[in-house]
Design a protein around this motif. Structure first.
Motif, PDB file in Angstrom:
ATOM      1  N   LYS A   1       0.842  -1.195   0.000  1.00  0.00           N
ATOM      2  CA  LYS A   1       0.000   0.000   0.000  1.00  0.00           C
ATOM      3  C   LYS A   1       0.881   1.249   0.000  1.00  0.00           C
ATOM      4  O   LYS A   1       1.934   1.276   0.626  1.00  0.00           O
ATOM      5  CB  LYS A   1      -0.880  -0.019   1.248  1.00  0.00           C
ATOM      6  N   VAL A   2       0.422   2.289  -0.701  1.00  0.00           N
ATOM      7  CA  VAL A   2       1.039   3.615  -0.678  1.00  0.00           C
ATOM      8  C   VAL A   2      -0.063   4.606  -0.355  1.00  0.00           C
ATOM      9  O   VAL A   2      -1.058   4.692  -1.074  1.00  0.00           O
ATOM     10  CB  VAL A   2       1.714   3.970  -2.024  1.00  0.00           C
ATOM     11  N   GLU A   3       0.096   5.332   0.761  1.00  0.00           N
ATOM     12  CA  GLU A   3      -0.907   6.305   1.190  1.00  0.00           C
ATOM     13  C   GLU A   3      -0.307   7.703   1.170  1.00  0.00           C
ATOM     14  O   GLU A   3       0.840   7.898   1.564  1.00  0.00           O
ATOM     15  CB  GLU A   3      -1.387   5.996   2.604  1.00  0.00           C
ATOM     16  N   THR A   4      -1.105   8.666   0.725  1.00  0.00           N
ATOM     17  CA  THR A   4      -0.683  10.064   0.710  1.00  0.00           C
ATOM     18  C   THR A   4      -1.518  10.847   1.718  1.00  0.00           C
ATOM     19  O   THR A   4      -2.573  10.377   2.151  1.00  0.00           O
ATOM     20  CB  THR A   4      -0.825  10.669  -0.690  1.00  0.00           C
TER      21      THR A   4
ATOM     22  N   TYR B   1       3.559   2.767  -7.747  1.00  0.00           N
ATOM     23  CA  TYR B   1       4.704   2.023  -7.226  1.00  0.00           C
ATOM     24  C   TYR B   1       4.867   0.695  -7.942  1.00  0.00           C
ATOM     25  O   TYR B   1       3.968   0.244  -8.649  1.00  0.00           O
ATOM     26  CB  TYR B   1       4.556   1.801  -5.717  1.00  0.00           C
ATOM     27  N   THR B   2       6.014   0.076  -7.732  1.00  0.00           N
ATOM     28  CA  THR B   2       6.299  -1.236  -8.285  1.00  0.00           C
ATOM     29  C   THR B   2       5.319  -2.225  -7.666  1.00  0.00           C
ATOM     30  O   THR B   2       5.321  -2.420  -6.455  1.00  0.00           O
ATOM     31  CB  THR B   2       7.750  -1.657  -7.967  1.00  0.00           C
ATOM     32  N   LYS B   3       4.483  -2.822  -8.491  1.00  0.00           N
ATOM     33  CA  LYS B   3       3.437  -3.734  -7.994  1.00  0.00           C
ATOM     34  C   LYS B   3       3.934  -5.180  -7.847  1.00  0.00           C
ATOM     35  O   LYS B   3       3.393  -5.937  -7.062  1.00  0.00           O
ATOM     36  CB  LYS B   3       2.238  -3.723  -8.943  1.00  0.00           C
ATOM     37  N   THR B   4       4.949  -5.551  -8.609  1.00  0.00           N
ATOM     38  CA  THR B   4       5.470  -6.919  -8.544  1.00  0.00           C
ATOM     39  C   THR B   4       6.521  -7.024  -7.442  1.00  0.00           C
ATOM     40  O   THR B   4       7.147  -6.024  -7.087  1.00  0.00           O
ATOM     41  CB  THR B   4       6.094  -7.324  -9.887  1.00  0.00           C
ATOM     42  N   PRO B   5       6.740  -8.220  -6.904  1.00  0.00           N
ATOM     43  CA  PRO B   5       7.780  -8.370  -5.887  1.00  0.00           C
ATOM     44  C   PRO B   5       9.158  -7.978  -6.446  1.00  0.00           C
ATOM     45  O   PRO B   5       9.493  -8.317  -7.575  1.00  0.00           O
ATOM     46  CB  PRO B   5       7.743  -9.866  -5.556  1.00  0.00           C
ATOM     47  N   VAL B   6       9.926  -7.252  -5.643  1.00  0.00           N
ATOM     48  CA  VAL B   6      11.264  -6.811  -6.032  1.00  0.00           C
ATOM     49  C   VAL B   6      12.253  -7.783  -5.393  1.00  0.00           C
ATOM     50  O   VAL B   6      12.380  -7.839  -4.171  1.00  0.00           O
ATOM     51  CB  VAL B   6      11.533  -5.361  -5.567  1.00  0.00           C
ATOM     52  N   LYS B   7      12.929  -8.567  -6.233  1.00  0.00           N
ATOM     53  CA  LYS B   7      13.862  -9.578  -5.743  1.00  0.00           C
ATOM     54  C   LYS B   7      15.096  -8.937  -5.125  1.00  0.00           C
ATOM     55  O   LYS B   7      15.399  -7.771  -5.368  1.00  0.00           O
ATOM     56  CB  LYS B   7      14.269 -10.508  -6.883  1.00  0.00           C
ATOM     57  N   SER B   8      15.819  -9.720  -4.368  1.00  0.00           N
ATOM     58  CA  SER B   8      17.049  -9.257  -3.718  1.00  0.00           C
ATOM     59  C   SER B   8      18.004  -8.651  -4.743  1.00  0.00           C
ATOM     60  O   SER B   8      18.258  -9.243  -5.788  1.00  0.00           O
ATOM     61  CB  SER B   8      17.722 -10.430  -3.009  1.00  0.00           C
TER      62      SER B   8
ATOM     63  N   LYS C   1       6.535   6.470  -7.507  1.00  0.00           N
ATOM     64  CA  LYS C   1       6.388   7.691  -8.292  1.00  0.00           C
ATOM     65  C   LYS C   1       5.276   8.530  -7.675  1.00  0.00           C
ATOM     66  O   LYS C   1       4.169   8.039  -7.452  1.00  0.00           O
ATOM     67  CB  LYS C   1       6.045   7.325  -9.735  1.00  0.00           C
ATOM     68  N   VAL C   2       5.590   9.799  -7.394  1.00  0.00           N
ATOM     69  CA  VAL C   2       4.645  10.694  -6.743  1.00  0.00           C
ATOM     70  C   VAL C   2       4.283  11.829  -7.699  1.00  0.00           C
ATOM     71  O   VAL C   2       5.168  12.495  -8.236  1.00  0.00           O
ATOM     72  CB  VAL C   2       5.258  11.277  -5.456  1.00  0.00           C
ATOM     73  N   THR C   3       2.977  12.023  -7.923  1.00  0.00           N
ATOM     74  CA  THR C   3       2.487  13.141  -8.730  1.00  0.00           C
ATOM     75  C   THR C   3       1.725  14.077  -7.814  1.00  0.00           C
ATOM     76  O   THR C   3       0.785  13.666  -7.129  1.00  0.00           O
ATOM     77  CB  THR C   3       1.562  12.643  -9.855  1.00  0.00           C
ATOM     78  N   LEU C   4       2.149  15.337  -7.812  1.00  0.00           N
ATOM     79  CA  LEU C   4       1.541  16.354  -6.966  1.00  0.00           C
ATOM     80  C   LEU C   4       0.910  17.423  -7.847  1.00  0.00           C
ATOM     81  O   LEU C   4       1.570  17.965  -8.734  1.00  0.00           O
ATOM     82  CB  LEU C   4       2.612  16.991  -6.069  1.00  0.00           C
ATOM     83  N   THR C   5      -0.381  17.689  -7.634  1.00  0.00           N
ATOM     84  CA  THR C   5      -1.068  18.761  -8.347  1.00  0.00           C
ATOM     85  C   THR C   5      -1.421  19.831  -7.318  1.00  0.00           C
ATOM     86  O   THR C   5      -2.410  19.694  -6.591  1.00  0.00           O
ATOM     87  CB  THR C   5      -2.340  18.244  -9.043  1.00  0.00           C
ATOM     88  N   PRO C   6      -0.595  20.879  -7.223  1.00  0.00           N
ATOM     89  CA  PRO C   6      -0.814  21.895  -6.191  1.00  0.00           C
ATOM     90  C   PRO C   6      -2.069  22.710  -6.454  1.00  0.00           C
ATOM     91  O   PRO C   6      -2.347  23.099  -7.584  1.00  0.00           O
ATOM     92  CB  PRO C   6       0.433  22.771  -6.271  1.00  0.00           C
TER      93      PRO C   6
END
Length: 130
Positions: free
Chosen positions: A63-66, A75-82, A89-94
């Motif tokens: 989970k990614v919460e803002t 974000y990377t949805k698949t498992p990231v191996k060793s 990636k964050v998109t901000l709309t001020p």
């Protein structure tokens, strides 16, 4: 009875030793804070936080919460191996009034540090920026 306790203690000791030698998944971010500087209101900006899994187990972000609706995280949805790399990636709309900001992006994962907070900051300004 003594034999039973001895066998139990031996099994418990071996189990703890085997578990202690495996290194769980863990983030190593290039940076955990990004300063956008001055950004114009209503013009989206994007920043990508890159990380490497320095643990032995695959790293899974669940989970990614803002902190507000003006910020969206991908974000990377698949498992990231060793040893492999992933991203958040964050998109901000001020929007709103021209003010300084400091926002947290909270990641939940199976890493040793199960909750990680990334920070974006800067200042909203009217009109164009240089």
């Amino acid at each position: 009875m003594k034999k039973l306790i001895l066998i139990f203690a031996l099994i418990l000791g071996v189990g703890i030793t085997v578990n202690a030698q495996t290194k769980p998944a863990e983030f190593k971010f290039d940076t955990e804070v990004h300063d956008f500087g001055k950004i114009a209101l209503n013009k989206p900006v994007v920043y990508t936080f890159n990380f490497t899994n320095i643990g032995e187990a695959p790293l899974i972000i669940s989970k990614v919460e803002t902190t507000c609706g003006c910020t969206v995280g991908e974000y990377t949805k698949t498992p990231v191996k060793s040893g492999e790399k992933g991203f958040v990636k964050v998109t901000l709309t001020p929007s709103g009034a021209p003010l300084p900001f400091n926002k947290g992006i909270t990641l939940t994962s199976n890493a040793r540090t199960t909750t990680k907070v990334l920070i974006i900051k800067g200042e909203y300004v009217e009109g164009n920026t240089k």
